[in-house]
Design an enzyme around this catalytic site. Sequence first.
Site, PDB file in Angstrom:
ATOM      1  N   ASP A 193      -3.690  -7.976  -2.687  1.00  0.00           N
ATOM      2  CA  ASP A 193      -4.240  -8.357  -1.382  1.00  0.00           C
ATOM      3  C   ASP A 193      -3.387  -9.482  -0.775  1.00  0.00           C
ATOM      4  OD1 ASP A 193      -5.792  -8.914   0.823  1.00  0.00           O
ATOM      5  OD2 ASP A 193      -7.666  -9.165  -0.271  1.00  0.00           O
ATOM      6  N   ASP A 199      -4.042 -15.521   3.996  1.00  0.00           N
ATOM      7  CA  ASP A 199      -4.373 -14.097   3.915  1.00  0.00           C
ATOM      8  C   ASP A 199      -5.664 -13.821   4.692  1.00  0.00           C
ATOM      9  OD1 ASP A 199      -3.793 -11.464   2.694  1.00  0.00           O
ATOM     10  OD2 ASP A 199      -5.793 -11.759   1.851  1.00  0.00           O
ATOM     11  N   ASP A 201      -9.019 -12.392   5.908  1.00  0.00           N
ATOM     12  CA  ASP A 201     -10.155 -11.729   5.264  1.00  0.00           C
ATOM     13  C   ASP A 201     -10.693 -10.649   6.200  1.00  0.00           C
ATOM     14  OD1 ASP A 201     -12.374 -10.895   3.943  1.00  0.00           O
ATOM     15  OD2 ASP A 201     -13.473 -12.792   4.096  1.00  0.00           O
ATOM     16  N   ASP A 230       2.016  -3.017   9.651  1.00  0.00           N
ATOM     17  CA  ASP A 230       2.783  -3.772   8.661  1.00  0.00           C
ATOM     18  C   ASP A 230       1.970  -3.999   7.381  1.00  0.00           C
ATOM     19  OD1 ASP A 230       5.088  -5.473   7.927  1.00  0.00           O
ATOM     20  OD2 ASP A 230       3.614  -7.093   7.981  1.00  0.00           O
ATOM     21  N   HIS A 234      -1.272  -4.461   1.332  1.00  0.00           N
ATOM     22  CA  HIS A 234      -1.911  -5.763   1.102  1.00  0.00           C
ATOM     23  C   HIS A 234      -3.217  -5.904   1.887  1.00  0.00           C
ATOM     24  CE1 HIS A 234       1.871  -6.947  -0.756  1.00  0.00           C
ATOM     25  NE2 HIS A 234       2.502  -6.544   0.324  1.00  0.00           N
ATOM     26  N   GLU A 260       3.335   0.943   6.777  1.00  0.00           N
ATOM     27  CA  GLU A 260       4.350   0.557   5.801  1.00  0.00           C
ATOM     28  C   GLU A 260       3.639   0.240   4.485  1.00  0.00           C
ATOM     29  OE1 GLU A 260       7.123  -3.172   4.475  1.00  0.00           O
ATOM     30  OE2 GLU A 260       5.225  -3.380   5.502  1.00  0.00           O
ATOM     31  N   GLY A 299      27.997   9.607  -8.232  1.00  0.00           N
ATOM     32  CA  GLY A 299      27.945  11.049  -8.461  1.00  0.00           C
ATOM     33  C   GLY A 299      26.985  11.481  -9.556  1.00  0.00           C
ATOM     34  N   PHE A 301      23.707  10.978  -9.810  1.00  0.00           N
ATOM     35  CA  PHE A 301      22.356  11.381  -9.376  1.00  0.00           C
ATOM     36  C   PHE A 301      22.290  12.903  -9.246  1.00  0.00           C
ATOM     37  CE2 PHE A 301      19.003  12.333  -6.373  1.00  0.00           C
ATOM     38  CZ  PHE A 301      17.990  11.481  -6.763  1.00  0.00           C
ATOM     39  N   ASP A 402      25.204  18.572  -7.841  1.00  0.00           N
ATOM     40  CA  ASP A 402      26.009  17.823  -6.882  1.00  0.00           C
ATOM     41  C   ASP A 402      25.838  18.323  -5.444  1.00  0.00           C
ATOM     42  OD1 ASP A 402      27.053  16.453  -9.056  1.00  0.00           O
ATOM     43  OD2 ASP A 402      28.733  17.852  -9.256  1.00  0.00           O
TER      44      ASP A 402
HETATM   45 CA    CA Z   1      -4.249  -9.209   2.438  1.00  0.00          CA
END
Ligand code: CA
Length: 501
Positions: A193, A199, A201, A230, A234, A260, A299, A301, A402
């Site tokens: 959070d 932060d 509430d 955003d 959280h 996000e 290379g 991956f 590849d």
């Molecule tokens: Ca929060």
Amino acid sequence: MNGTMLQGFEWDLPANGRHWRKLAFLARWLAFCGFTAIWLPPAAKGNAGINDVGYGVYDLYDLGEFNQKGTVRTKYGTAAEYAGCVQALKRMGIQPLADIVLNHRMGGDEKESFRARSCDPDNRLRAADAEEDIVCYTRFTFPGRNGRYSGFIWDHGCFTGSDWNELDPDHRLFLFEGKSWAPDVDEEKGNYDYLMGCDVDVRNPSVREELERWGMWFLEKTGVEGFRLDAVKHISAAFYRDWLQALRNRTGMELYAVGEYWNSDLGALTRYLDRTEGRIQLFDVPLHYHLAEASRSNGAFDMRNILAGTLVDTRAQHAVTFVDNHDTQPGQSLESWVDGWFKASAYGLILLRKEGYPCVFWGDLEGIPARGIGSVSELRKLLRLRLYCAYGTERDWFDDPDLIGLTRDGSPEIPGSGLAFLCTNARGGTKRMEMGRRFAGRTFICAIGDQSPVTIGRDGWGEFAVRDGGCSVYVPAAGPLVKAWRLAQDVKRILGKKRMP
Ligand code: CA
């Protein structure tokens, strides 16, 4: 028409107050590029004044209108210029999306003294048994605004916690008296959070009421048509589910929203989608990490797995695909930059496929001059290819460690549509792929990748080529887009070195 979002900023833009005007000026060109929506950076006044990118939010009602934090304007301009930018984008048919930062506040106006319990920063569910006195800047009175638009005063009852206590030189994390962390947030650090600052509430009824009132004010004041939310991992998932529904009900608008949720774990993303009942799309963070890894594994991956465990592969209807953003760019908190040599391949994968709503990063379209990073040279062409050619049924050949590829068989309603795309993170080569029988005998030219034209066989298949570590895009040779390109080349040749009038 294929929708494409632009993230209309990068972290290191100059703090010259000209960005809203610049975007308004560029609106026509951005529409021409094929952008149908633009995510604008946060408009509200931040604690760092003109140097605040917008995420250190101080006053949501100050969009560059009041003398607060040492400035009237924000990094990007004034409130009137923001509204003007929104109108200019809408006139060109581009949907303006506002970046909404509701998780935290920074730069309170007055101190308060109250009781709180310290928390283990790595496991926030572990809080001290005993409360202690702390002193925090938790009173936000916004003296520079003086009650205009809203008389709401924030105090420590509006917040759950803070990591800044005037009495504590160690600046531990504190959970305020009578508060708990919201249960429906990300589970990293026990409970995520808390991110930074004070932060908010969002379970406090008067806070919820004020944030809904602000949302209605903001929509009316600015005219934006949707949101980029955003730091949603959280924030209580129930909050945005309800906040969006309330605004949609009250305005009757669709109010598009993408959140996000920064977590590479697909399960965390799908859990959030379920909790918000499908009202929010999410950025495809797992896909970003795959693209970054593919670009940096020399290379190694396995390209067959580029989409494995991604949001676009599981919940395509709710996936916003992207290559990089303002947090992943060099020097930023989540730096995981997709290397330049792989950028065109990565953009091909998000712009030419059927699934996913692609978001192009400003730093890739325009470069990041402060870091000496240039733009992705193939990007503008890829955007045109998305706009004119990326239609019809998709066939995927994600069958080689590849070299992978796909084809789109085009739409009869869009002349010249259809394409073949292939890319490799190692050696180049060729790949046989099916275009469909209606293309039998037709010639495809290579729009990106400098390869020879390919003639589609009677069976509807063609053999397409790509160079080492590159990508290729082939399109029907007789399409209007190709004709326009040839015309442009002819014009250039005729004019030679003469400047265009
Ligand atoms: Ca929060």
